[in-house]
Structure formats: C-alpha cells, structure tokens
Design a protein around this motif. Structure first.
Motif, mmCIF file in Angstrom:
data_model
loop_
_atom_site.group_PDB
_atom_site.id
_atom_site.type_symbol
_atom_site.label_atom_id
_atom_site.label_comp_id
_atom_site.label_asym_id
_atom_site.label_seq_id
_atom_site.Cartn_x
_atom_site.Cartn_y
_atom_site.Cartn_z
ATOM 1 N N PHE A 179 24.185 -8.412 38.914
ATOM 2 C CA PHE A 179 24.588 -9.136 40.120
ATOM 3 C C PHE A 179 23.639 -10.270 40.517
ATOM 4 O O PHE A 179 24.013 -11.144 41.294
ATOM 5 C CB PHE A 179 24.729 -8.163 41.297
ATOM 6 N N GLY A 180 22.421 -10.266 40.034
ATOM 7 C CA GLY A 180 21.514 -11.375 40.309
ATOM 8 C C GLY A 180 21.119 -11.496 41.776
ATOM 9 O O GLY A 180 21.077 -10.514 42.506
ATOM 10 N N ASP A 181 20.844 -12.743 42.188
ATOM 11 C CA ASP A 181 20.335 -13.028 43.523
ATOM 12 C C ASP A 181 21.452 -13.200 44.537
ATOM 13 O O ASP A 181 22.589 -13.529 44.185
ATOM 14 C CB ASP A 181 19.525 -14.333 43.517
ATOM 15 N N THR A 182 21.093 -13.049 45.784
ATOM 16 C CA THR A 182 21.969 -13.440 46.883
ATOM 17 C C THR A 182 22.092 -14.958 46.853
ATOM 18 O O THR A 182 21.103 -15.661 46.623
ATOM 19 C CB THR A 182 21.342 -13.029 48.235
ATOM 20 N N ARG A 183 23.292 -15.451 47.068
ATOM 21 C CA ARG A 183 23.457 -16.910 47.060
ATOM 22 C C ARG A 183 22.721 -17.516 48.251
ATOM 23 O O ARG A 183 22.660 -16.929 49.322
ATOM 24 C CB ARG A 183 24.936 -17.298 47.076
ATOM 25 N N SER A 225 -6.162 -17.167 57.861
ATOM 26 C CA SER A 225 -5.744 -17.581 59.205
ATOM 27 C C SER A 225 -4.444 -18.387 59.195
ATOM 28 O O SER A 225 -3.625 -18.260 60.097
ATOM 29 C CB SER A 225 -6.843 -18.389 59.882
ATOM 30 N N GLN A 226 -4.213 -19.186 58.153
ATOM 31 C CA GLN A 226 -3.021 -20.029 58.174
ATOM 32 C C GLN A 226 -1.745 -19.207 58.013
ATOM 33 O O GLN A 226 -0.643 -19.720 58.241
ATOM 34 C CB GLN A 226 -3.071 -21.107 57.077
ATOM 35 N N LEU A 227 -1.846 -17.958 57.611
ATOM 36 C CA LEU A 227 -0.666 -17.104 57.454
ATOM 37 C C LEU A 227 -0.546 -16.079 58.583
ATOM 38 O O LEU A 227 0.262 -15.159 58.489
ATOM 39 C CB LEU A 227 -0.715 -16.384 56.096
ATOM 40 N N GLN A 228 -1.331 -16.250 59.636
ATOM 41 C CA GLN A 228 -1.312 -15.257 60.708
ATOM 42 C C GLN A 228 -0.375 -15.615 61.846
ATOM 43 O O GLN A 228 -0.296 -14.895 62.823
ATOM 44 C CB GLN A 228 -2.732 -15.062 61.264
ATOM 45 N N THR A 229 0.336 -16.740 61.727
ATOM 46 C CA THR A 229 1.157 -17.176 62.850
ATOM 47 C C THR A 229 2.392 -16.295 63.035
ATOM 48 O O THR A 229 2.900 -16.163 64.138
ATOM 49 C CB THR A 229 1.622 -18.622 62.654
ATOM 50 N N HIS A 230 2.897 -15.722 61.964
ATOM 51 C CA HIS A 230 4.074 -14.862 62.060
ATOM 52 C C HIS A 230 3.767 -13.508 61.437
ATOM 53 O O HIS A 230 2.917 -13.402 60.566
ATOM 54 C CB HIS A 230 5.258 -15.466 61.299
ATOM 55 N N ALA A 231 4.522 -12.526 61.887
ATOM 56 C CA ALA A 231 4.440 -11.228 61.222
ATOM 57 C C ALA A 231 5.210 -11.326 59.907
ATOM 58 O O ALA A 231 6.347 -11.781 59.875
ATOM 59 C CB ALA A 231 5.060 -10.160 62.106
ATOM 60 N N HIS A 232 4.591 -10.912 58.827
ATOM 61 C CA HIS A 232 5.203 -11.011 57.510
ATOM 62 C C HIS A 232 5.634 -9.641 57.008
ATOM 63 O O HIS A 232 5.104 -8.610 57.412
ATOM 64 C CB HIS A 232 4.209 -11.619 56.513
ATOM 65 N N ALA A 233 6.594 -9.672 56.098
ATOM 66 C CA ALA A 233 7.058 -8.444 55.458
ATOM 67 C C ALA A 233 7.569 -8.814 54.072
ATOM 68 O O ALA A 233 8.060 -9.934 53.859
ATOM 69 C CB ALA A 233 8.157 -7.785 56.277
ATOM 70 N N TRP A 234 7.486 -7.881 53.130
ATOM 71 C CA TRP A 234 7.944 -8.121 51.764
ATOM 72 C C TRP A 234 9.460 -8.254 51.745
ATOM 73 O O TRP A 234 10.165 -7.469 52.382
ATOM 74 C CB TRP A 234 7.503 -6.982 50.845
ATOM 75 N N GLU A 235 9.939 -9.226 51.004
ATOM 76 C CA GLU A 235 11.375 -9.451 50.920
ATOM 77 C C GLU A 235 11.824 -9.476 49.460
ATOM 78 O O GLU A 235 11.024 -9.657 48.545
ATOM 79 C CB GLU A 235 11.761 -10.769 51.608
ATOM 80 N N ASP A 236 13.136 -9.301 49.291
ATOM 81 C CA ASP A 236 13.717 -9.298 47.947
ATOM 82 C C ASP A 236 15.124 -9.855 48.065
ATOM 83 O O ASP A 236 15.896 -9.421 48.926
ATOM 84 C CB ASP A 236 13.743 -7.864 47.401
ATOM 85 N N THR A 237 15.469 -10.814 47.231
ATOM 86 C CA THR A 237 16.766 -11.478 47.353
ATOM 87 C C THR A 237 17.828 -10.913 46.417
ATOM 88 O O THR A 237 18.893 -11.496 46.268
ATOM 89 C CB THR A 237 16.615 -12.987 47.086
ATOM 90 N N CYS A 238 17.570 -9.774 45.801
ATOM 91 C CA CYS A 238 18.559 -9.168 44.908
ATOM 92 C C CYS A 238 19.852 -8.888 45.666
ATOM 93 O O CYS A 238 19.839 -8.285 46.741
ATOM 94 C CB CYS A 238 18.002 -7.860 44.343
ATOM 95 N N ALA A 239 20.973 -9.324 45.111
ATOM 96 C CA ALA A 239 22.267 -9.189 45.796
ATOM 97 C C ALA A 239 22.648 -7.718 45.952
ATOM 98 O O ALA A 239 23.100 -7.290 47.018
ATOM 99 C CB ALA A 239 23.348 -9.946 45.029
ATOM 100 N N PHE A 240 22.487 -6.919 44.901
ATOM 101 C CA PHE A 240 22.902 -5.521 44.962
ATOM 102 C C PHE A 240 22.090 -4.756 45.996
ATOM 103 O O PHE A 240 22.612 -3.938 46.752
ATOM 104 C CB PHE A 240 22.747 -4.871 43.580
#
Lengths: 281, 387
Positions: free
Chosen positions: B66-70, B282-297
């Motif tokens: 299925f690959g990535d989410t469009r 410090s330059q990445l502290q402006t937002h809360a980050h979380a691991w993401e994955d674009t796999c469609a399935f």
C-alpha cells in the motif's frame, strides 16, 4: 508601571493622572483590613476602554491598572475553549510573576486547575478559599500561588454569549489574607465581572479573526454556512446564491477540511460559537 | 478583515479529491474490523492465535503493497466524511460481539471441557490481547470527541477492551507539559521497560486526578465521571467473562487487561522517545514533537494515530483529516516493529538512534517509507543511511 499605564491612557484622552488616584467619591470603598484605596469608578472607565479593541499591550496595561484600582496586588486572566485540554490552548494575560505558570505545571496542569475548572461550570465569582476541593493536588495548586501574591484570591468567570464559545476567568490576588472574603469587597466583585467580561469578549474577537486568517475564510464561506445554519440544503443555496451544485459541494468540502470538522453543520456551529455568523444550527 | 472570495486560492491549495479516490482511501479504514473478525475466525478454524499471527506476521508487510499516504490537503465528499466520522462508534458493538463470539467458539471447541487446554487458551489470549490493543485507536478517537454518543461510547469501549483509564489519563497526557519529570515523555536514556513500569503506576493517579477535575466542572449535560463509566464497563466485561467461562474466563480477561495496560505504555514510549524539549537542541524546542509514520496501511489500521505530532498539535481534529507534520521525526518502521524493537533496549537505541540522528541532521528532509518495510540499513554511529 502604574504611572506608565496612566500616562498612556492620558495620551488617549482618558483622565489626568493626578486626579485618577486622588479622587474621593462615593464609589470609594475602604474595607476593614489594611489595603490600598479602591477606585471603582476608575476601574469601570478602564474596563470600558477594553471594549474599543485595543492592541495587546494596551489591553494588558489596562487590565493591570483596572486590577490595581480594585485593590488587587496581582492578577491573571486566562481564556480557553470550553473543551480544550492541551496546554497550548490556554491563553494568558499576566499581571504577576510568570513563574507562577511553571509552578502550577509542576504540580498539575492548566486543564485541571481548580480556578479554571470552576469557571467552566459556574458564572458567579467565588473566593478561592470557598472552592470545593477533592484532592491534595488541587489544594497544592492553590498553595503554590500564595507566594506569588494570591493569598486571598477572587475567581471571576466570564462566558462568551454563544454556546461553545470561549471561557474566561479573571483571578484577582491579594497578599492580605481575607481581603476578598470580606463583605466590603462586594462592589469589587461587580467591577471585576465587568472587567472579566470585557477581556473575554476582546479575546473572542481575536480568536475569531485568527480562525478567519488560519482557515482562509471569505465572505462567501460565511454566507454559505449561514445558509446552512438557517436550514437551507444544497439546492436552496444554489438557487439563492446563483451557484452550481458542484461548486457549492466542492466549496463545502474544502471548507470542512480547512476547519477540521466533519460536516457543514458542525462548521456552521463552530463559526456561530465564534460569532462569525448570526444564525445558530 | 475577511476576503471577499478566495476561490482561486482554494483551488490551488486543496482541490477536492475525486470521489472514487476518496472512496478507495476511505475503504482502507474498514481494516480496523479485520482483527475482531480474525478473533472469531481463529478458534473456528482451529487456529486461536490467528489474529495475533496475522497482526505480527502479515500486517508489517502491508507496507510493501500500500505504500505511503498520499500527500496534500485531504478533503472528503461530505457523505464519506460522515461515514468516517461514524466508523469508530461502530467499533464498540463489533468489539463486544467479536469478543463474545470468539469466546463462544473457543469454549465450544476445547476449553469448555473439564480440563482447560491452557496452550489453546494462551493462544487465544494473545489474539484477544492484540485485538484489544488495536481497539485503543477507536477508543482514543472517541475519547477526543466532546459531543453526542461518543462521550459515552469512549469510556464504555475502554472498559470493554480492558483499559478503563485511557480517556482520562490520555487527557492528562495532552494537558501536561512535555517533560521527562513525569512519566508522560520518556527520556533519551530511558528504556521502554523502565518507562512502561514508571508510567503504569502513574496512570492510575493521573486518570483519577483528571476525573476529579472533570467532576469539579459541574457542566450541565456533560459526562460527570468518564472514569466511573469506564470502570463500570470494565467490571461488567470481567463479570461477563467470568459468567460465561468461570474462573478461566475471568483470569483470561484480567491477564489481557494487564497486557493492554502494558502495551499502551509501550505505545507512549515509541511515540515520544527522546523528544522531550530537554533532550533536543533549542531550535527544535518550539513545538512538542512525536514520531510519525506515513504508511497508508498503518494510517488505516490505527485511525491516523501514527500522525502523532499532528494529533498533539490539534487533538480535536478528526482522524481522517490528519496528515504528517512537515519536519516531524519519522519512525523507521511501523508500530508492530517498534513495539518489538523497544523491548530490546540496545537494539532500540541503535536503530532509533540512527533515525533520531537523521532527523536532527535534516529535520525537513523526511525519510518516507514508500513501499519499504524498514527505512534504515544497519546504522553506523552518526551516519545517516537509507536502504
């Protein structure tokens, strides 16, 4: 800071500074505990200034002066969407040490703070000491505020006129124990309610503008959603606006995605809560 | 100041999707009903571990197909959006029926005998566990809704799947500052075991406290205590298992509940590991980050939870409107792989460390999985590498 604020208001033709704090009239109130003089007439006029949609810095300065006029040593105004839980959704205007916010988050969260949760379900002002607390965490939330000038605190909710609108809460703090618990501060409560209402209204208008800007809303979008709120279906809207069905459907489709909702009725409800349309669903 | 019209700007930014493409994409979300169906099918064909085997053995390879989410702004025709909005609600009755039917088939076939077959029961328990873990995304989606039937469906579903704390402890998670002081965000040097144990104790306190604050609100028409509803549903479900299958059934449900509790803490770990502001430049502290994955399935199966940073930025946004945040850290594989990997801390640090280093090196140059099962070769320290 008081002098700077009063001078700024003088430039706007408000009231000469020496008279502002020296006036003695029937609106003055001295209560039975030592405190600063209260000038409710001044606080009322400053509150009215907020209705003229000032800039952020002027609004903050006006709030600060109004709080001082009511006899408060510190103050916080917080506004948030009714269902908001994440910390970024809470907007603050601080007339106190900002480290208070850090202390609160060390103990709990903004969404769980007793002052803010009280405001969600009540409209009457209340002293912090009269809140019904059910856990040590809630009690610690109030304890950490005391070193920052909130020994006696008056919690004043303000609600937007529309269902689903923003909630505001103005918290007046005094270093004097029992200051706001005294019956002599009843007049202060009235003035504080007016101030809280004006501040919340000011924020609501800002949020509405932010929504328009972030979601790229046009007058046509608002017209279509107003039609939806009035109960018109796609066919009626096409006839009324002279648009094709495909155009109307695709417009709603994009609008729903931009607003992050699931239907056009929900979109209309959202805009109604922000006072961007005048018809409720 | 409103624009008079913005038709041309809208057309450029987000052309409405073709109805057939939208229907095909929306149909993918029906995959959430496959695990409950396997839970019933498994005992019927004599393979009680069927759901477990399929989820761990087949689903990770769905990425090849299925690959990535469009990419691009997602828009849905309104009837499809309405159907997608209703989908998580349907999960509650499906979950109840599937669990009941699966137990019925199982006990008809073997376990109902005077001497229960513990091996068969264990296999079924694993299947029930993973099906209940996959019930967390629908419960999570319903828990973020504030109107209508969803307010009641969310706590009931959490009780049925064995994790009644979800709605309230997850609300507290969103409300909390991203700090490693509380077990809401794992630290860089913290193992999954340590974090899961720390958080498993914490969530009881956190859920109770948040529920108390909800009761303090005293809102008219609101759900007074979601936690009480969820616990009542959990007790009712446990009683049903006990009534149906005696002590064996009750033991099964309690064990599965413990497993779901543990899995949820592992999920929090893999979603937030090493991304607390204290562990970032410090330059990445402006937002809360979380691991993401674009796999469609994975997007279909978890109702968009893999777009976790986007979810934290807009918790109330419907799952089918979520998309990955530009510049977010990207996980090297799907949740199934990550859940297994995190149980072996040295491997976890090595592989996820490589993914983290790649992100820190070039946050905007995201590695999309495409049709790959795994996005990184054996990492060398500090060297970004792709398959």
């Amino acid at each position: 800071m008081v002098d700077r604020t009063v001078m700024a208001l003088e430039r706007q033709g408000f009231m000469p500074a020496p008279q502002a704090f020296e006036a003695r009239d029937s609106t003055h109130a001295f209560i039975g505990v030592p405190t600063r003089p209260v000038n409710l007439d001044l606080s009322g006029r400053i509150t009215g200034l907020i209705a003229s949609r000032p800039t952020e810095s002027t609004a903050l300065e006006s709030m600060s002066l109004a709080l001082l006029s009511m006899g408060a040593d510190q103050g916080v105004f917080v506004t948030y969407a009714r269902d908001a839980i994440q910390r970024e959704a809470f907007r603050f205007m601080l007339f106190c040490d900002q480290r208070l916010c850090v202390e609160v988050e060390n103990v709990s969260t903004f969404a769980q703070h007793p002052w803010l949760t009280y405001a969600l379900g009540h409209s009457a002002p209340i002293c912090s000491s009269a809140l019904t607390l059910t856990s040590d965490v809630q009690r610690r939330c109030l304890e950490v505020a005391k070193p920052y000038g909130f020994v006696s605190t008056l919690v004043v909710p303000a609600h937007a006129a529309r269902p689903g609108g923003r909630v505001g809460v103005l918290c007046l703090g005094s270093k004097i124990e029992g200051y706001f618990e005294s019956d002599a501060t009843v007049a202060v409560r009235v003035a504080a309610r007016a101030l809280a209402g004006e501040l919340n209204d000011w924020w609501c208008k800002r949020e509405a503008q932010e929504l328009c800007d972030s979601c790229d809303l046009s007058e046509v979008d608002l017209q279509l959603l107003d039609d939806t709120a009035r109960g018109l279906g796609t066919k009626e809207i096409c006839r009324a606006r002279g648009l094709s069905k495909q155009s109307v459907d695709s417009r709603f489709q994009r609008l729903i995605a931009r607003l992050g909702v699931t239907s056009r009725r929900e979109a209309a409800r959202l805009l109604y809560s922000h006072s961007l349309i005048n018809t409720s669903c | 100041m409103l624009k008079t019209d913005n038709t041309s700007a809208n057309d450029e930014a987000s052309s409405p999707s073709s109805p057939w493409i939208a229907l095909r994409d929306a149909s993918g979300f029906l995959v959430i009903f496959v695990p409950p169906a396997l839970l019933v099918l498994g005992p019927w064909i004599g393979v009680p571990a069927l759901a477990f085997l399929v989820v761990f053995g087949l689903f990770p390879f769905a990425r090849l197909l299925f690959g990535d989410t469009r990419s691009g702004q997602i828009t849905w025709p309104e009837p499809i959006a309405a159907a997608l909005h209703a989908l998580p609600l349907w999960y509650l009755p499906v979950s109840v029926v599937a669990a009941g039917a699966g137990l019925f088939v199982l006990f008809q076939s073997s376990v109902g005998s005077p001497e229960p077959d513990w091996w068969v029961l264990t296999q079924y328990g694993l299947s029930l566990w993973i099906v209940n873990v996959l019930g967390l995304p629908p419960a999570h989606e319903l828990g973020h809704r504030t109107r209508g039937l969803s307010r009641w469906a969310a706590p009931v579903l959490t009780g049925v799947i064995g994790y009644p704390l979800l709605t309230m402890e997850h609300a507290a998670h969103h409300a909390s500052r991203a700090t490693t002081d509380k077990p809401e965000w794992p630290a860089l040097n913290e193992s999954a075991w340590a974090f899961a144990l720390r958080r498993a104790r914490w969530v009881f306190h956190s859920a109770l406290e948040f529920d108390r604050s909800v009761r303090l609100r005293n809102t008219v028409g609101g759900l007074r205590s979601p936690l009480r509803v969820a616990v009542a549903a959990w007790i009712a479900t446990a009683a049903a298992y006990g009534a149906f299958a005696g002590g064996v059934g009750l033991l099964l449900f309690l064990a599965v509940s413990a497993g779901v509790l543990f899995a949820m803490q592992l999920m929090t770990y893999v979603q937030h590991w090493s991304l607390a502001p204290s562990d970032l430049p410090s330059q990445l502290q402006t937002h809360a980050h979380a691991w993401e994955d674009t796999c469609a399935f994975q997007r279909w199966l978890t109702l968009g939870i893999a777009f976790h940073e986007a979810h934290h930025r807009q918790p109330g946004r419907p799952y089918f409107l979520l998309q990955a945040v530009a510049g977010s850290p990207r996980a090297p594989t799907g949740y199934v792989g990550l859940l297994v990997l995190c149980l072996v801390p040295p491997l976890w640090r090595r592989w996820m460390g490589a993914a983290r280093a790649a992100w820190l090196q070039a946050p905007m140059d995201a590695i999309e999985p495409g049709h790959r099962v795994w996005c990184f070769t054996m990492p060398d320290a500090g060297v970004r590498s792709r398959p």
